[in-house]
Design a protein around this motif. Structure first.
Motif, short mmCIF file in Angstrom:
data_model
loop_
_atom_site.label_atom_id
_atom_site.label_comp_id
_atom_site.label_asym_id
_atom_site.label_seq_id
_atom_site.Cartn_x
_atom_site.Cartn_y
_atom_site.Cartn_z
N THR A 94 20.42 -2.52 -8.61
CA THR A 94 20.32 -2.97 -7.22
C THR A 94 21.58 -2.62 -6.44
O THR A 94 22.68 -2.66 -6.98
CB THR A 94 20.02 -4.48 -7.14
OG1 THR A 94 19.91 -4.85 -5.78
CG2 THR A 94 21.09 -5.32 -7.82
N ARG A 95 21.38 -2.25 -5.20
CA ARG A 95 22.50 -1.90 -4.33
C ARG A 95 22.70 -2.95 -3.23
O ARG A 95 23.31 -2.67 -2.22
CB ARG A 95 22.26 -0.52 -3.73
CG ARG A 95 22.33 0.57 -4.79
CD ARG A 95 21.80 1.90 -4.33
NE ARG A 95 20.36 2.05 -4.37
CZ ARG A 95 19.62 2.20 -5.47
NH1 ARG A 95 20.19 2.20 -6.63
NH2 ARG A 95 18.33 2.34 -5.41
N PHE A 96 22.14 -4.14 -3.43
CA PHE A 96 22.33 -5.22 -2.46
C PHE A 96 23.31 -6.23 -3.02
O PHE A 96 23.23 -6.56 -4.20
CB PHE A 96 21.00 -5.94 -2.17
CG PHE A 96 20.12 -5.22 -1.20
CD1 PHE A 96 20.60 -4.81 0.03
CD2 PHE A 96 18.80 -4.96 -1.52
CE1 PHE A 96 19.77 -4.16 0.92
CE2 PHE A 96 17.98 -4.32 -0.63
CZ PHE A 96 18.46 -3.92 0.59
N PRO A 97 24.16 -6.78 -2.26
CA PRO A 97 24.48 -6.40 -0.88
C PRO A 97 25.24 -5.08 -0.86
O PRO A 97 25.91 -4.71 -1.81
CB PRO A 97 25.34 -7.55 -0.38
CG PRO A 97 25.90 -8.18 -1.61
CD PRO A 97 24.94 -7.91 -2.72
N TRP A 112 11.84 1.56 -3.41
CA TRP A 112 10.92 1.15 -2.35
C TRP A 112 11.25 -0.27 -1.88
O TRP A 112 11.24 -0.55 -0.68
CB TRP A 112 9.48 1.20 -2.87
CG TRP A 112 8.51 0.63 -1.89
CD1 TRP A 112 7.93 1.27 -0.84
CD2 TRP A 112 8.05 -0.73 -1.84
NE1 TRP A 112 7.13 0.39 -0.14
CE2 TRP A 112 7.19 -0.84 -0.73
CE3 TRP A 112 8.28 -1.86 -2.62
CZ2 TRP A 112 6.56 -2.03 -0.40
CZ3 TRP A 112 7.65 -3.03 -2.28
CH2 TRP A 112 6.80 -3.10 -1.18
N ALA A 113 11.53 -1.17 -2.82
CA ALA A 113 11.83 -2.57 -2.45
C ALA A 113 13.06 -2.63 -1.56
O ALA A 113 13.06 -3.36 -0.56
CB ALA A 113 12.03 -3.41 -3.71
N GLU A 114 14.08 -1.87 -1.89
CA GLU A 114 15.29 -1.91 -1.07
C GLU A 114 15.05 -1.31 0.31
O GLU A 114 15.55 -1.82 1.31
CB GLU A 114 16.44 -1.21 -1.80
CG GLU A 114 16.91 -2.05 -2.98
CD GLU A 114 18.10 -1.46 -3.71
OE1 GLU A 114 18.58 -0.37 -3.33
OE2 GLU A 114 18.55 -2.10 -4.68
N ARG A 115 14.27 -0.22 0.37
CA ARG A 115 13.93 0.35 1.68
C ARG A 115 13.11 -0.64 2.51
O ARG A 115 13.20 -0.67 3.73
CB ARG A 115 13.14 1.64 1.52
CG ARG A 115 13.96 2.84 1.15
CD ARG A 115 13.19 4.15 1.32
NE ARG A 115 11.80 4.13 0.93
CZ ARG A 115 11.35 4.38 -0.30
NH1 ARG A 115 12.18 4.66 -1.27
NH2 ARG A 115 10.06 4.35 -0.54
N SER A 116 12.29 -1.45 1.83
CA SER A 116 11.43 -2.43 2.51
C SER A 116 12.12 -3.77 2.69
O SER A 116 11.48 -4.73 3.10
CB SER A 116 10.14 -2.62 1.71
OG SER A 116 9.47 -1.40 1.57
N ALA A 121 0.84 -1.20 0.00
CA ALA A 121 0.00 0.00 0.00
C ALA A 121 0.88 1.25 0.00
O ALA A 121 0.57 2.24 -0.68
CB ALA A 121 -0.93 -0.01 1.21
N GLU A 122 1.97 1.21 0.71
CA GLU A 122 2.91 2.33 0.75
C GLU A 122 3.51 2.59 -0.64
O GLU A 122 3.66 3.74 -1.06
CB GLU A 122 4.04 2.04 1.75
CG GLU A 122 5.09 3.12 1.81
CD GLU A 122 6.28 2.73 2.67
OE1 GLU A 122 7.16 3.58 2.84
OE2 GLU A 122 6.33 1.58 3.16
N LEU A 123 3.82 1.53 -1.37
CA LEU A 123 4.37 1.67 -2.72
C LEU A 123 3.35 2.35 -3.64
O LEU A 123 3.70 3.24 -4.41
CB LEU A 123 4.77 0.31 -3.29
CG LEU A 123 5.17 0.27 -4.76
CD1 LEU A 123 6.39 1.17 -5.02
CD2 LEU A 123 5.46 -1.16 -5.20
N ILE A 124 2.10 1.94 -3.57
CA ILE A 124 1.06 2.54 -4.41
C ILE A 124 0.94 4.04 -4.11
O ILE A 124 0.89 4.87 -5.02
CB ILE A 124 -0.30 1.84 -4.20
CG1 ILE A 124 -0.24 0.42 -4.71
CG2 ILE A 124 -1.42 2.61 -4.86
CD1 ILE A 124 -0.05 0.29 -6.21
N LEU A 125 0.93 4.40 -2.84
CA LEU A 125 0.85 5.82 -2.47
C LEU A 125 2.05 6.59 -3.00
O LEU A 125 1.92 7.72 -3.49
CB LEU A 125 0.73 5.97 -0.95
CG LEU A 125 -0.56 5.46 -0.34
CD1 LEU A 125 -0.50 5.52 1.18
CD2 LEU A 125 -1.75 6.25 -0.87
#
Length: 177
Positions: free
Chosen positions: A116-119, A79-83, A23-27
């Motif tokens: 992507t910044r992982f790792p 958003w995915a990386e923050r989550s 829901a946060e991503l949609i907003l």
């Protein structure tokens, strides 16, 4: 096996928790990409934003240009990386829609990607996304010109198979009694 994080595959709770999570991503997408509205849909609470569709854990992004789509992909990746999630670039597909066949041949060659910044201990990695000529979503096969040729072909095959089955049953009822 002990599950320390997430839920087992097929859990009934997974879609609900995923919906709460995204829901946060949609907003966020609605705030960043304001112009993805249908003017024909009137709404007093701004429910005519049409930039993303979700079905269980699948998401479809809708953009007006390749550059806007890449920006939306970047926003989803951030958003995915923050989550603390990861977008699976191997399962992610891009399908561009065109009004005419000449648009596909004359368009600027665009390569969609996820950075992507992982790792965190390693430098950022740019991973390409596969561009496909057909895409199956909710059982409907879409193509770049929305001719629905693949869907029509599939439907005709199903009708022919059903017709043959009915004809076989009718024949057996007539002659096998």
């Amino acid at each position: 096996m002990d599950i320390l994080r997430s839920l087992p595959e097929g859990s009934r709770l997974s879609p609900t928790l995923f919906g709460i999570c995204v829901a946060e991503l949609i907003l966020e997408l609605r705030a960043k990409f304001l112009l993805l509205h249908f003017r024909q849909i009137t709404s007093i609470d701004d429910l005519n934003w049409i930039g993303a569709f979700f079905y269980v854990d699948d998401m479809v992004l809708i953009a007006r240009s390749p550059a806007q789509l890449q920006s939306m992909i970047d926003a989803c990746q951030d958003w995915a990386e923050r989550s603390r999630m990861r977008i699976n670039h191997e399962k992610t597909e891009v399908l561009m829609f065109y009004e005419t066949p000449s648009q596909r041949t004359t368009r600027f060659p665009y390569t969609f990607h996820i950075t992507t910044r992982f790792p965190l201990s390693q430098p950022p990695q740019t991973l390409p996304l596969k561009e496909t000529l057909t895409f199956k979503y909710l059982g409907l096969t879409l193509d770049p010109y929305l001719t629905m040729e693949a869907a029509t072909k599939h439907i005709c095959q199903k009708i022919n198979a059903a017709h043959q089955l009915v004809a076989t049953v009718a024949h057996s009822l007539r002659y096998d009694s």
